[in-house]
Design an enzyme around this catalytic site. Structure first.
Site, short mmCIF file in Angstrom:
data_model
loop_
_atom_site.label_atom_id
_atom_site.label_comp_id
_atom_site.label_asym_id
_atom_site.label_seq_id
_atom_site.Cartn_x
_atom_site.Cartn_y
_atom_site.Cartn_z
N ASP A 76 -1.83 -5.08 -6.57
CA ASP A 76 -3.09 -5.24 -5.88
C ASP A 76 -3.95 -6.28 -6.60
O ASP A 76 -3.91 -6.39 -7.83
CB ASP A 76 -3.81 -3.88 -5.86
CG ASP A 76 -5.06 -3.88 -5.03
OD1 ASP A 76 -4.99 -4.34 -3.87
OD2 ASP A 76 -6.10 -3.42 -5.53
N GLU B 67 -0.53 -9.63 -4.66
CA GLU B 67 -1.43 -9.79 -3.51
C GLU B 67 -2.24 -11.07 -3.74
O GLU B 67 -3.13 -11.13 -4.58
CB GLU B 67 -2.39 -8.61 -3.38
CG GLU B 67 -3.28 -8.75 -2.15
CD GLU B 67 -4.55 -7.92 -2.17
OE1 GLU B 67 -5.19 -7.80 -1.12
OE2 GLU B 67 -4.92 -7.41 -3.25
#
Lengths: 250, 666
Positions: free
Chosen positions: B355, B384
């Site tokens: 993330d 990400e």
């Protein structure tokens, strides 16, 4: 045919063309061009005739122009005129005659003009028609090109070429429009073949200082009849970029 | 100098091997040759300028038959680089040849402009072969599938016992909560539907039928919210989802279906309501907030003024950021024998999607990747990243996470944007083709063939909604989004476009990822409306996705074959994938095959001719040679059986409106 003789068509040679933007759009102003009348002969071919000399006050100038026009008409009728000049004369006369049949609606041209071109000098009728529709009838490029596309089939048998200067001597405006056809074609092909200059160049209307009439036909005619070998070779770029035009040669 | 007259005679094309060798990115230390073609014959000397963030070099270029070239060794350190050319002409004038607006071609300029790109990546950069050939499926765990037990309810009670005000939707078909529900009068995602890991396990056969090879699970660690990006305990499966044993079994069962499991690693921040920060005192041991310096986690966080002024992600006070350089944090998360990374990989996971990778320093990403690879080189680490990962800067620093040590793959949001633009008629096929080629040229091949190719995610509106509505979801209020329903006509059009979009998604190099329910026709605007429980929309495309999955999985060329892109007209995109010599682009054994993918977005039939011998479409000269000699004569569409003939490298096709074809060429 009778119509042409009752009211002869005027074909212009040479001169200088200047594009002028006016309140009514683009206009083309001419100077120094020569006029030759076109009449239908007994065999259906166009015969050249000199127009009645005008007398504008500059007698010497008028005389010179009239004598050049007489010489040009004679040359065109002699059979010894350069093939490109003879072809232009016939092409421009044909174009004007067909447009005259349309009355005041040149969009009807498709009713009166349906012709197969083979990539020879007679293909000069294409930029000449463009010239008339754009300059004299104020059509948009797209509309003019669409009308012409409907009138002509290109049977890809030859690809005659002529030096730019020779075409410009016949009509600088016709050369300019042939160049513009080439530029627009490059724009289209560059999108399909980005970076592939070789491929784009293979379809060039103007190449190495000459007009390629075969490519001019391929760019402007609505249908292209072509053997498979040419489709995959000389006209490969056209085939990929505009496949709907192509029909197999039987 | 007459730039207009010269511009078509002085050529550099970054996609042409004649001008840029090797094609695309180069490895560290590799010999690179950059060239300029002079058709004007007027250049007397040329100089190459090459630069990166670390400095600039120049090289004299040698002329040979109208081609000015400079060869050099790529630097030994990976770098995003740029270059341009300085040209001197016979009459003494000078011009720069810099990047045009596409970034691909040289453009003559009187002053120095933007550079063309050269990506240099680590020579030892490798990505897992299995991953490149996979199809992914993203699951938002609370919303995919319940199991028959009451474990989710017990999990709800667990959270409630800790004092969390979590809600439970008894009815799977209820709409998601979105109205303000917190003391600050804002929405906080505390409503649960009770999807579980066992529920996922129960659907493994379904996923296998779609051809899925990897499940990407949004966070599963214990957390307060339903999205679980506010980790409360890194080492524990959230009780609503199940147990650690459930996770281990899910991984084992998935392997039986040839499916691996990839987890969401949320390491740049924790939840404030966590073992580590413990703002609300819900955990017995002291956290950084309630225990101060007595907490073993205190040094993880950056307290400007203890206890309430602390650094947090996007200033969300419930998401305190960590100091990733803290040795204690690194030991707990990455390096320690029982670190978070090692624990979950040990339980059966095959990698992580990290993330907000931009928030993690490159060296920390590299540590995570190394730690993962130490356990198995087949583990995969995905970042990400929302932009072009090769040239991304964050916090004023150029990131190198695409160039070797840090990440195997990134989420390819730029692809999503390009596909949406094409299928909503914002851009034409020429633009899409140029974009696809630019990704091929600028990404390191190991990452390029591993790109996480998504068209929806938990952070975007669903693909059906995007294609059908053609609205910028972000411009709608939450209330408008909640009430938004596609009309029948819109949904039908969206479904038609989604098929085309999926066909490309499955055919472009990289790993296609399906967001749960997209294949089933689900609609949904932005978070939380894109996270509704899995259900069937009005126009499901499950069979179509299954067919795409089967076709991709049965044909190596569609995943690890060479790729070329071209657009014969504004509405049709063509893509060529092929393998020859029984080796894929990485030199690994693979089945030979050639495939022509053609997608017509127009509402009318389109006759197109695909020229398989086109130059400068992304293939090397040796690949072009193989294609030229492949003797291809016909093609059969694997989706609908349509036949086409191929002659002299030309495929003449009539494509019905809004159709996609995947032709196997033979």
């Amino acid at each position: 045919m009778e119509m042409a003789n009752e009211n002869p068509i005027t074909v212009y040679f040479g001169g200088e063309a200047r594009e002028l933007w006016t309140g009514e759009g683009l206009r083309v102003a001419w100077s120094g061009r020569l006029a030759v009348l076109a009449l239908r002969g007994g065999d259906g071919r166009f015969i050249a005739a000199a127009p009645e000399p005008g007398r504008s006050g500059d007698v010497k100038s008028d005389y010179n122009t009239a004598s050049k026009e007489r010489e040009l008409a004679a040359l065109l009728n002699s059979g010894s005129a350069p093939p490109l000049s003879a072809a232009y004369f016939a092409a421009a006369a044909s174009a004007a005659e067909a447009l005259r049949l349309c009355g005041d609606n040149p969009r009807r041209l498709t009713e009166f003009l349906s012709r197969t071109l083979y990539g020879g000098f007679d293909s000069l009728i294409l930029p000449e028609l463009l010239r008339v529709l754009l300059d004299e009838y104020a059509f948009s490029w797209e509309d003019a090109a669409a009308i012409i596309a409907q009138c002509f089939i290109f049977k890809a048998e030859k690809s005659e070429r002529a030096p730019l200067a020779a075409v410009a001597a016949l009509s600088p405006r016709v050369l300019k429009l042939a160049e513009t056809v080439g530029d627009k074609l490059v724009e289209t092909l560059w999108k399909v073949f980005p970076g592939d200059w070789e491929r784009v160049a293979s379809a060039a209307v103007i190449w190495d200082g000459e007009v390629d009439f075969g490519k001019l036909c391929a760019a402007l005619c609505g249908r292209i009849i072509c053997p498979k070998e040419k489709r995959a070779g000389e006209f490969r770029a056209f085939y990929v970029a505009m496949p709907n035009k192509f029909e197999d040669m039987t | 100098m007459n730039i207009s007259a010269l511009s078509q005679k002085i050529i550099h094309d970054a996609a042409g091997e004649e001008y840029h060798r090797p094609i695309g990115a180069a490895t560290t230390g590799e010999t690179v040759v950059l060239s300029v073609r002079d058709l004007s014959g007027s250049i007397v000397s040329a100089r190459l300028f090459l630069w990166s963030d670390d400095g600039e070099q120049t090289f004299d270029m040698s002329p040979h038959e109208g081609l000015f070239s400079a060869g050099f060794s790529a630097p030994n350190e990976p770098a995003a680089m740029w270059y341009c050319f300085f040209l001197t002409f016979q009459e003494g004038g000078t011009l720069w040849l810099c990047a045009d607006s596409s970034g691909r071609f040289g453009k003559l300029m009187s002053s120095r402009g933007e550079g063309l790109r050269l990506t240099v990546y680590a020579a030892d950069f490798g990505t897992p072969a299995w991953f490149r050939k996979s199809i992914m499926y993203q699951i938002f765990p609370d919303r995919f599938a319940r199991d028959g037990s009451d474990s989710a309810r017990r999990g709800i009670e667990y959270h409630r016992a800790l004092g969390r005000k979590v809600g439970y939707h008894e009815d799977w078909s209820e709409p998601v909560d979105w109205l303000p529900n917190s003391d600050e009068d804002s929405y906080f995602p505390l409503d649960f539907y009770g999807g579980t890991l066992r529920g996922v396990e129960d659907r493994l056969s379904y996923l296998e039928s779609l051809g899925v090879g990897a499940i990407y699970l949004n966070p599963i660690c214990e957390a307060r919210s339903n999205h679980r990006y506010d980790t409360a305990d890194y080492l524990k499966t959230d009780p609503i989802l199940g147990t650690d044993a459930d996770f281990i079994r899910l991984c084992e069962k998935a392997r039986e279906h040839k499916i691996r499991v990839i987890l969401d690693g949320v390491f740049s921040h924790t939840g404030a309501d966590s073992v580590y920060f413990n703002k609300f005192g819900r955990y017995p041991s002291p956290g950084a907030y309630n225990g101060g310096e007595n907490s073993e986690y205190y040094r993880w966080y950056d307290f400007r003024t203890y206890p309430d002024d602390y650094r947090c992600w996007w200033n969300f006070k419930n998401l305190p950021e960590v100091d990733e350089s803290n040795p204690g944090w690194q030991d707990y998360i990455i390096n320690g024998e029982n670190s978070v990374v090692k624990t979950w990989l040990g339980r059966g996971a095959s990698g992580f999607r990290l993330d907000v990778a931009d928030e993690l320093p490159d060296d920390v990403l590299a540590l995570i990747r190394r730690s993962s690879k130490d356990l198995s080189p087949d583990n995969v680490v995905i970042g990400e990243v929302w932009e072009d990962a090769v040239i991304k800067t964050s916090y004023g620093k150029r990131r190198k996470y695409a160039l070797g040590p840090a990440l195997d793959s990134v989420m390819n949001y730029p692809l999503r944007k390009a596909l949406l633009s094409f299928f909503t008629f914002g851009e034409d096929a020429f633009s899409l083709s140029a974009f696809l080629l630019s990704q091929r040229l600028n990404y390191p091949p190991p990452m390029y063939w591993s790109l996480f190719n998504l068209v929806s995610s938990h952070d975007t509106e669903r693909i059906r909604t995007a294609l059908a509505s053609r609205l910028a979801a972000g411009t709608l209020s939450r209330k408008q989004q909640a009430g938004f329903i596609l009309t029948e006509e819109q949904d039908a059009r969206g479904a038609a476009m989604q098929k085309l979009c999926a066909a490309l998604q499955y055919s472009i190099p990289g790993v296609p990822c399906v967001y749960y329910g997209d294949e089933n026709g689900m609609q949904g605007m932005l978070d939380p409306f894109n996270r509704a429980p899995f259900t069937a929309g009005k126009r499901p495309l499950t069979d179509f996705y299954a067919a795409l999955g089967r076709i991709r999985n049965e044909n190596d060329a569609l995943s690890v074959g060479a790729a070329a892109f071209f657009a014969p007209n504004a509405d049709v995109l063509c893509l060529l994938r092929f393998i020859s010599g029984s080796k894929d682009v990485f030199g690994l054994a693979a089945e030979n095959g050639a495939f022509l993918i053609a997608v017509n977005r127009a509402g009318e039939e389109r006759r197109v001719v695909a020229d398989l011998w086109l130059k400068n479409t992304g293939l090397s000269s040796s690949e072009q040679y193989d294609l030229l000699n492949a003797g291809l004569t016909h093609g059969t569409c694997l989706l609908d059986g349509t036949e086409i003939s191929v002659g002299q490298g030309l495929a003449d096709m009539t494509l019905p409106p809004e159709t996609a074809h995947i032709f196997r060429l033979e």
